[in-house]
Design a protein around this motif. Structure first.
Motif, PDB file in Angstrom:
ATOM      1  N   LYS A 177      58.400  32.756  21.264  1.00  0.00           N
ATOM      2  CA  LYS A 177      59.070  34.029  21.559  1.00  0.00           C
ATOM      3  C   LYS A 177      59.025  34.329  23.051  1.00  0.00           C
ATOM      4  O   LYS A 177      57.952  34.401  23.648  1.00  0.00           O
ATOM      5  CB  LYS A 177      58.386  35.159  20.781  1.00  0.00           C
ATOM      6  CG  LYS A 177      59.249  36.387  20.599  1.00  0.00           C
ATOM      7  CD  LYS A 177      58.477  37.556  20.011  1.00  0.00           C
ATOM      8  CE  LYS A 177      58.062  37.408  18.586  1.00  0.00           C
ATOM      9  NZ  LYS A 177      57.429  38.644  18.059  1.00  0.00           N
ATOM     10  N   PHE A 178      60.217  34.476  23.641  1.00  0.00           N
ATOM     11  CA  PHE A 178      60.300  34.822  25.063  1.00  0.00           C
ATOM     12  C   PHE A 178      60.342  36.337  25.234  1.00  0.00           C
ATOM     13  O   PHE A 178      60.866  37.061  24.377  1.00  0.00           O
ATOM     14  CB  PHE A 178      61.555  34.211  25.696  1.00  0.00           C
ATOM     15  CG  PHE A 178      61.366  32.801  26.186  1.00  0.00           C
ATOM     16  CD1 PHE A 178      61.817  31.725  25.438  1.00  0.00           C
ATOM     17  CD2 PHE A 178      60.718  32.560  27.399  1.00  0.00           C
ATOM     18  CE1 PHE A 178      61.652  30.424  25.898  1.00  0.00           C
ATOM     19  CE2 PHE A 178      60.543  31.262  27.857  1.00  0.00           C
ATOM     20  CZ  PHE A 178      61.003  30.191  27.108  1.00  0.00           C
ATOM     21  N   HIS A 179      59.801  36.812  26.352  1.00  0.00           N
ATOM     22  CA  HIS A 179      59.774  38.238  26.677  1.00  0.00           C
ATOM     23  C   HIS A 179      60.128  38.407  28.156  1.00  0.00           C
ATOM     24  O   HIS A 179      59.955  37.479  28.956  1.00  0.00           O
ATOM     25  CB  HIS A 179      58.367  38.825  26.476  1.00  0.00           C
ATOM     26  CG  HIS A 179      57.724  38.540  25.169  1.00  0.00           C
ATOM     27  ND1 HIS A 179      57.252  37.289  24.801  1.00  0.00           N
ATOM     28  CD2 HIS A 179      57.464  39.339  24.112  1.00  0.00           C
ATOM     29  CE1 HIS A 179      56.719  37.361  23.593  1.00  0.00           C
ATOM     30  NE2 HIS A 179      56.840  38.573  23.144  1.00  0.00           N
ATOM     31  N   GLN A 180      60.583  39.614  28.505  1.00  0.00           N
ATOM     32  CA  GLN A 180      60.760  39.999  29.904  1.00  0.00           C
ATOM     33  C   GLN A 180      59.890  41.212  30.171  1.00  0.00           C
ATOM     34  O   GLN A 180      59.812  42.128  29.335  1.00  0.00           O
ATOM     35  CB  GLN A 180      62.213  40.370  30.186  1.00  0.00           C
ATOM     36  CG  GLN A 180      63.110  39.196  30.472  1.00  0.00           C
ATOM     37  CD  GLN A 180      64.527  39.637  30.712  1.00  0.00           C
ATOM     38  OE1 GLN A 180      65.250  39.942  29.753  1.00  0.00           O
ATOM     39  NE2 GLN A 180      64.946  39.696  31.972  1.00  0.00           N
ATOM     40  N   GLN A 181      59.268  41.229  31.347  1.00  0.00           N
ATOM     41  CA  GLN A 181      58.397  42.357  31.675  1.00  0.00           C
ATOM     42  C   GLN A 181      59.254  43.593  31.875  1.00  0.00           C
ATOM     43  O   GLN A 181      60.287  43.567  32.537  1.00  0.00           O
ATOM     44  CB  GLN A 181      57.591  42.052  32.945  1.00  0.00           C
ATOM     45  CG  GLN A 181      56.414  42.981  33.170  1.00  0.00           C
ATOM     46  CD  GLN A 181      55.507  42.505  34.289  1.00  0.00           C
ATOM     47  OE1 GLN A 181      55.455  41.316  34.603  1.00  0.00           O
ATOM     48  NE2 GLN A 181      54.783  43.444  34.881  1.00  0.00           N
ATOM     49  N   GLN A 182      58.834  44.725  31.233  1.00  0.00           N
ATOM     50  CA  GLN A 182      59.647  45.950  31.227  1.00  0.00           C
ATOM     51  C   GLN A 182      60.018  46.414  32.625  1.00  0.00           C
ATOM     52  O   GLN A 182      61.175  46.701  32.925  1.00  0.00           O
ATOM     53  CB  GLN A 182      58.885  47.065  30.500  1.00  0.00           C
ATOM     54  CG  GLN A 182      59.260  47.186  29.034  1.00  0.00           C
ATOM     55  CD  GLN A 182      58.672  48.436  28.391  1.00  0.00           C
ATOM     56  OE1 GLN A 182      58.006  49.253  29.026  1.00  0.00           O
ATOM     57  NE2 GLN A 182      58.910  48.561  27.090  1.00  0.00           N
ATOM     58  N   TYR A 238      55.384  33.185  24.310  1.00  0.00           N
ATOM     59  CA  TYR A 238      54.220  33.110  23.415  1.00  0.00           C
ATOM     60  C   TYR A 238      54.578  32.127  22.313  1.00  0.00           C
ATOM     61  O   TYR A 238      55.551  32.317  21.591  1.00  0.00           O
ATOM     62  CB  TYR A 238      53.942  34.490  22.825  1.00  0.00           C
ATOM     63  CG  TYR A 238      52.750  34.568  21.903  1.00  0.00           C
ATOM     64  CD1 TYR A 238      52.908  34.702  20.529  1.00  0.00           C
ATOM     65  CD2 TYR A 238      51.454  34.526  22.408  1.00  0.00           C
ATOM     66  CE1 TYR A 238      51.819  34.778  19.675  1.00  0.00           C
ATOM     67  CE2 TYR A 238      50.348  34.618  21.570  1.00  0.00           C
ATOM     68  CZ  TYR A 238      50.551  34.742  20.209  1.00  0.00           C
ATOM     69  OH  TYR A 238      49.456  34.838  19.371  1.00  0.00           O
ATOM     70  N   GLN A 240      68.033  34.592  30.706  1.00  0.00           N
ATOM     71  CA  GLN A 240      68.061  35.260  29.394  1.00  0.00           C
ATOM     72  C   GLN A 240      68.764  34.355  28.382  1.00  0.00           C
ATOM     73  O   GLN A 240      68.303  34.169  27.265  1.00  0.00           O
ATOM     74  CB  GLN A 240      68.762  36.619  29.503  1.00  0.00           C
ATOM     75  CG  GLN A 240      67.883  37.682  30.148  1.00  0.00           C
ATOM     76  CD  GLN A 240      68.615  38.974  30.401  1.00  0.00           C
ATOM     77  OE1 GLN A 240      69.818  38.975  30.724  1.00  0.00           O
ATOM     78  NE2 GLN A 240      67.917  40.084  30.290  1.00  0.00           N
ATOM     79  N   PHE A 245      59.160  36.497  33.306  1.00  0.00           N
ATOM     80  CA  PHE A 245      59.334  36.060  31.921  1.00  0.00           C
ATOM     81  C   PHE A 245      57.983  35.605  31.364  1.00  0.00           C
ATOM     82  O   PHE A 245      57.115  35.144  32.119  1.00  0.00           O
ATOM     83  CB  PHE A 245      60.325  34.897  31.838  1.00  0.00           C
ATOM     84  CG  PHE A 245      61.768  35.306  32.008  1.00  0.00           C
ATOM     85  CD1 PHE A 245      62.281  35.665  33.252  1.00  0.00           C
ATOM     86  CD2 PHE A 245      62.609  35.340  30.899  1.00  0.00           C
ATOM     87  CE1 PHE A 245      63.616  36.048  33.395  1.00  0.00           C
ATOM     88  CE2 PHE A 245      63.945  35.713  31.034  1.00  0.00           C
ATOM     89  CZ  PHE A 245      64.449  36.067  32.289  1.00  0.00           C
ATOM     90  N   PHE A 246      57.853  35.739  30.042  1.00  0.00           N
ATOM     91  CA  PHE A 246      56.612  35.344  29.362  1.00  0.00           C
ATOM     92  C   PHE A 246      57.003  34.730  28.021  1.00  0.00           C
ATOM     93  O   PHE A 246      57.879  35.252  27.332  1.00  0.00           O
ATOM     94  CB  PHE A 246      55.743  36.587  29.146  1.00  0.00           C
ATOM     95  CG  PHE A 246      54.651  36.413  28.133  1.00  0.00           C
ATOM     96  CD1 PHE A 246      54.719  37.011  26.881  1.00  0.00           C
ATOM     97  CD2 PHE A 246      53.541  35.626  28.428  1.00  0.00           C
ATOM     98  CE1 PHE A 246      53.730  36.838  25.941  1.00  0.00           C
ATOM     99  CE2 PHE A 246      52.542  35.447  27.489  1.00  0.00           C
ATOM    100  CZ  PHE A 246      52.627  36.052  26.248  1.00  0.00           C
ATOM    101  N   THR A 253      50.771  29.992  26.127  1.00  0.00           N
ATOM    102  CA  THR A 253      51.513  31.045  26.834  1.00  0.00           C
ATOM    103  C   THR A 253      52.058  30.474  28.134  1.00  0.00           C
ATOM    104  O   THR A 253      51.472  29.545  28.705  1.00  0.00           O
ATOM    105  CB  THR A 253      50.612  32.251  27.175  1.00  0.00           C
ATOM    106  OG1 THR A 253      49.652  31.857  28.163  1.00  0.00           O
ATOM    107  CG2 THR A 253      49.927  32.795  25.945  1.00  0.00           C
ATOM    108  N   THR A 278      66.557  30.937  27.939  1.00  0.00           N
ATOM    109  CA  THR A 278      65.316  31.093  27.161  1.00  0.00           C
ATOM    110  C   THR A 278      65.635  31.235  25.671  1.00  0.00           C
ATOM    111  O   THR A 278      64.955  30.650  24.834  1.00  0.00           O
ATOM    112  CB  THR A 278      64.525  32.332  27.641  1.00  0.00           C
ATOM    113  OG1 THR A 278      65.384  33.471  27.680  1.00  0.00           O
ATOM    114  CG2 THR A 278      63.908  32.082  29.008  1.00  0.00           C
ATOM    115  N   LYS A 289      58.032  32.210  41.342  1.00  0.00           N
ATOM    116  CA  LYS A 289      56.600  32.002  41.084  1.00  0.00           C
ATOM    117  C   LYS A 289      56.499  30.930  39.996  1.00  0.00           C
ATOM    118  O   LYS A 289      57.179  31.030  38.967  1.00  0.00           O
ATOM    119  CB  LYS A 289      55.970  33.318  40.601  1.00  0.00           C
ATOM    120  CG  LYS A 289      54.489  33.417  40.958  1.00  0.00           C
ATOM    121  CD  LYS A 289      53.927  34.813  40.647  1.00  0.00           C
ATOM    122  CE  LYS A 289      52.487  34.702  40.175  1.00  0.00           C
ATOM    123  NZ  LYS A 289      52.092  35.813  39.311  1.00  0.00           N
ATOM    124  N   THR A 348      54.012  31.957  31.808  1.00  0.00           N
ATOM    125  CA  THR A 348      54.593  33.043  32.608  1.00  0.00           C
ATOM    126  C   THR A 348      55.285  32.415  33.816  1.00  0.00           C
ATOM    127  O   THR A 348      54.805  31.412  34.360  1.00  0.00           O
ATOM    128  CB  THR A 348      53.509  34.025  33.107  1.00  0.00           C
ATOM    129  OG1 THR A 348      52.472  33.282  33.758  1.00  0.00           O
ATOM    130  CG2 THR A 348      52.903  34.814  31.961  1.00  0.00           C
TER     131      THR A 348
END
Lengths: 95, 95
Positions: free
Chosen positions: B40-45, B54, B19, B51-52, B5, B22, B85, B7
């Motif tokens: 798989k990339f994600h964005q915190q709602q 997995y 976006q 970004f995260f 993972t 990634t 960060k 972040t």
């Protein structure tokens, strides 16, 4: 679809108890919770007291139902007093 | 199998660029990297600058090859100077 992640650190003498407890929650969630697409617990390779869960739900309502489930409440009790670092829950959208 | 993972938090004026970046890395990794099972990339709602990612790999050697790939190096350059960060990478085993 929404993705939920959770990280927490358990007291070192509780690692085995959480290995059992996390698998119980994982199986119950995957088998009984509506809209549960993925529910997978992990332990950090070099720090087994660090747990991580990766969940995918069809919609927020399913996640809320899960939060009220018996198996989730049972796991919440296991968390009480057994953490060295609080549960960090994040909700994501896939890009 | 190993799970990775990551972040990181990007500067707010760079969200769109990440976006795109990634998704490029995600597709290249899934399509060309040996042993790449999930990426798989994600964005915190509630915080789209967070970004995260997995990832699931068949073995450590595949992850190391990925780390030397052109598409990963291209993404690493995009990270330089654009983070609020630092990248937090963790390696997990499923329970």
């Amino acid at each position: 679809m929404i993705t939920v992640t959770g990280t927490f650190t358990v007291k070192k003498n509780k690692i085995e108890e959480f290995q059992t407890g996390t698998l119980e929650l994982q199986n119950a969630s995957l088998n009984t919770d509506k809209g549960c697409i993925e529910y997978k617990f992990h332990q950090q390779q070099d720090a087994p007291e660090n747990f991580f869960v990766y969940e995918i739900w069809d919609e927020m309502a399913s996640l809320e139902l899960h939060g009220a489930s018996q198996h989730f409440n049972k796991f919440s009790k296991l968390l009480e007093g057994n953490l060295d670092k609080e549960l960090d829950i994040r909700i994501y959208n896939t890009i």
